[in-house]
Enzyme design. Structure first.
Site, mmCIF file in Angstrom:
data_model
loop_
_atom_site.group_PDB
_atom_site.id
_atom_site.type_symbol
_atom_site.label_atom_id
_atom_site.label_comp_id
_atom_site.label_asym_id
_atom_site.label_seq_id
_atom_site.Cartn_x
_atom_site.Cartn_y
_atom_site.Cartn_z
ATOM 1 N N GLU A 1 65.106 59.876 52.000
ATOM 2 C CA GLU A 1 64.487 61.207 52.078
ATOM 3 C C GLU A 1 63.002 60.994 52.330
ATOM 4 O O GLU A 1 62.253 60.700 51.401
ATOM 5 C CB GLU A 1 64.747 61.993 50.787
ATOM 6 C CG GLU A 1 66.220 62.237 50.482
ATOM 7 C CD GLU A 1 66.910 63.079 51.531
ATOM 8 O OE1 GLU A 1 66.216 63.719 52.358
ATOM 9 O OE2 GLU A 1 68.153 63.108 51.548
ATOM 10 N N CYS B 1 57.048 67.491 50.408
ATOM 11 C CA CYS B 1 57.482 66.878 51.666
ATOM 12 C C CYS B 1 57.892 67.907 52.706
ATOM 13 O O CYS B 1 57.823 67.632 53.905
ATOM 14 C CB CYS B 1 58.622 65.898 51.413
ATOM 15 S SG CYS B 1 60.070 66.623 50.625
#
Length: 473
Positions: free
Chosen positions: A227, A261
């Site tokens: 990720e 993010c």
């Protein structure tokens, strides 16, 4: 009411003795091999324990998040504590259905027989968590690992030492210590972990370290979920309500002081409404956080001075429309909007990961598509438009881990949607059932009786049997 400032005291660097790490991994593998984590009753108990931990130790978790990141009460609760508890709750409620074998059609050539897909745990998994959401991004993947019946070793981020210490304290109190372990530390401890054999590695962080993780995993042919991040673009066209767009973009960008993010990294605004949008965005930032965000109870802090020192020079990449103030002692950087930004300026080169939002004009949606497609595939893409044709073009002609029309970050609140990247922004996905699937091997199982065993299936094959077999195949 002024925000409670994060502590500026030096927190001791957490660490685990290096020589104990292989033994911890070995102990977890022994537990898995003995079948400790396979019963659904064990998994359900552990998931319930995660929910209890989030409820009973909310104050401790919040205090650690405030220490490391200056998170407000609501932000700590909504984006970390409740988010994790909700993931555990969904998994606990739906686990029996997720774990049930799936029946598939058995063709004539394999009859009589039954074909099913069994869901089995992978084994011992490693979860390497980042510092920006240090509780959620350690515990939410753990929910999936436990639901799937694995043993797990969590490596919290040493950059968030208060949360790391809190996890090292609370996890053994609530979860089975024979099946879930914590290793604290930095590069040396992570390197030691990556030298061990795991059955899956789940890493959240940046692409540079992601490559290191993937290379280490290749030594043991260990599958990985990465990720990562990237520069998530936002597009605003002339058809949308600019006030609503500014409000939602500012909320998505400046939550957790931009250290998210999937935060909007930059905004491409149709030239016809560019000036009006900037005015709305500036007004929104002031409405959210006041004239001096330093005193806002809802605005966090940069994780450490090293990251603040990385961010401050980026302010020179454009003209500051609002914000720009910073205080190194307080790890504070105001929510900032930049205009007059060149596409090759430092702020447009790498993921910002902080409260700086460049706003650039584009001629139209086609120009925005070309701009995005000339760069690596992002983790998220946000489009603000009421034009159905523009929505369709963007969704069909760009690639991103996720895409949201007329909002930002809100996709994270939908557990049915997979969360993950594509290309440089990562591989694999989780959240909700996707977390269970991430840590599960789907094993093909065919059962056949021995009562019927037609001899024409076996050599020697005659023209007659070949003709018959061709009809069956």
């Amino acid at each position: 009411m002024p925000a409670e400032r994060p502590s500026t005291a030096t927190v001791a660097q957490p660490s685990t003795p290096l020589d104990s790490i292989p033994e911890q991994v070995k102990a977890l593998r022994s537990s898995f091999d003995l079948g400790r984590t396979r019963p659904l009753s064990w998994r359900l108990d552990q998931l319930a324990a995660i929910e209890r931990m989030c409820s009973e130790r909310e104050a401790e978790i919040e205090a650690a998040l405030r220490e490391d990141l200056g998170k407000s009460h609501f932000e700590a609760y909504s984006t970390e504590i409740q988010y994790t508890a909700h993931e555990a709750h969904i998994a606990r409620k739906k686990l029996r259905r997720w774990a049930r074998p799936d029946r598939v059609r058995t063709p004539v050539v394999a009859q009589p027989g039954s074909s099913k897909i069994h869901k089995e745990p992978l084994g011992v998994v490693l979860i390497i968590a980042p510092w920006n959401y240090p509780f959620q991004l350690a515990m939410a993947p753990l929910v999936g690992a436990i639901a799937a019946g694995n043993c797990a070793l969590i490596k919290p981020s040493e950059v968030a030492p208060a949360v790391s210490a809190m996890l090292a304290k609370l996890v053994p109190e609530y979860l089975d210590p024979d099946a879930v372990a914590i290793v604290e530390g930095g590069v040396d401890e992570t390197t030691a972990l990556l030298g061990c054999r795991f059955d899956h590695i789940f890493y959240t962080g940046n692409g540079q370290v992601g490559r290191i993780v993937m290379r280490a995993a290749a030594e043991h042919l260990t599958p990985v979920t990465l990720e990562l991040g990237g520069k998530s673009p936002t597009i605003v066209d002339r058809s949308v309500d600019l006030t609503v767009a500014a409000r939602r973009i500012a909320w998505g960008k400046f939550t957790n002081a931009g250290q998210t993010c999937v935060a909007p990294d930059y905004v491409l605004v149709e030239r016809a409404v560019y000036d009006a949008f900037v005015v709305e965005l500036v007004a929104t930032v002031k409405a959210f956080y006041g004239e001096d965000a330093r005193h806002s109870p809802d605005f966090g802090r940069i994780i450490n001075t090293r990251h603040l020192d990385r961010l401050v020079p980026l302010l020179a990449s454009g003209t500051v429309a609002v914000g720009g103030q910073h205080d190194r002692d307080d790890r504070f950087l105001a929510p900032t909007v930049l205009t007059d930004v060149a596409v090759d300026s430092p702020v447009m080169t790498d993921e910002i990961f902080g409260p700086i939002l460049p706003v650039l004009p584009v001629d139209d949606v086609e120009s925005a598509i070309a701009f995005i497609n000339a760069r690596p595939k992002p983790l998220a893409l946000y489009l603000f438009s009421n034009d159905a044709s523009a929505q369709r073009k963007i969704l069909e002609r760009t690639s991103s881990g996720s895409a949201v029309v007329n909002h930002a970050l809100i996709q994270m609140a939908v557990p049915g949607l997979p969360f993950g990247g594509v290309g440089n922004s990562g591989m694999g996905a989780y959240h909700g059932k996707h977390s269970f699937d991430c840590f599960t091997h789907r094993k093909a199982v065919l059962r056949k009786p021995t009562a019927l065993d037609p001899t024409f299936m076996y050599p020697p094959y005659t023209p007659k049997t070949i003709k018959l077999l061709k009809r069956l195949l």
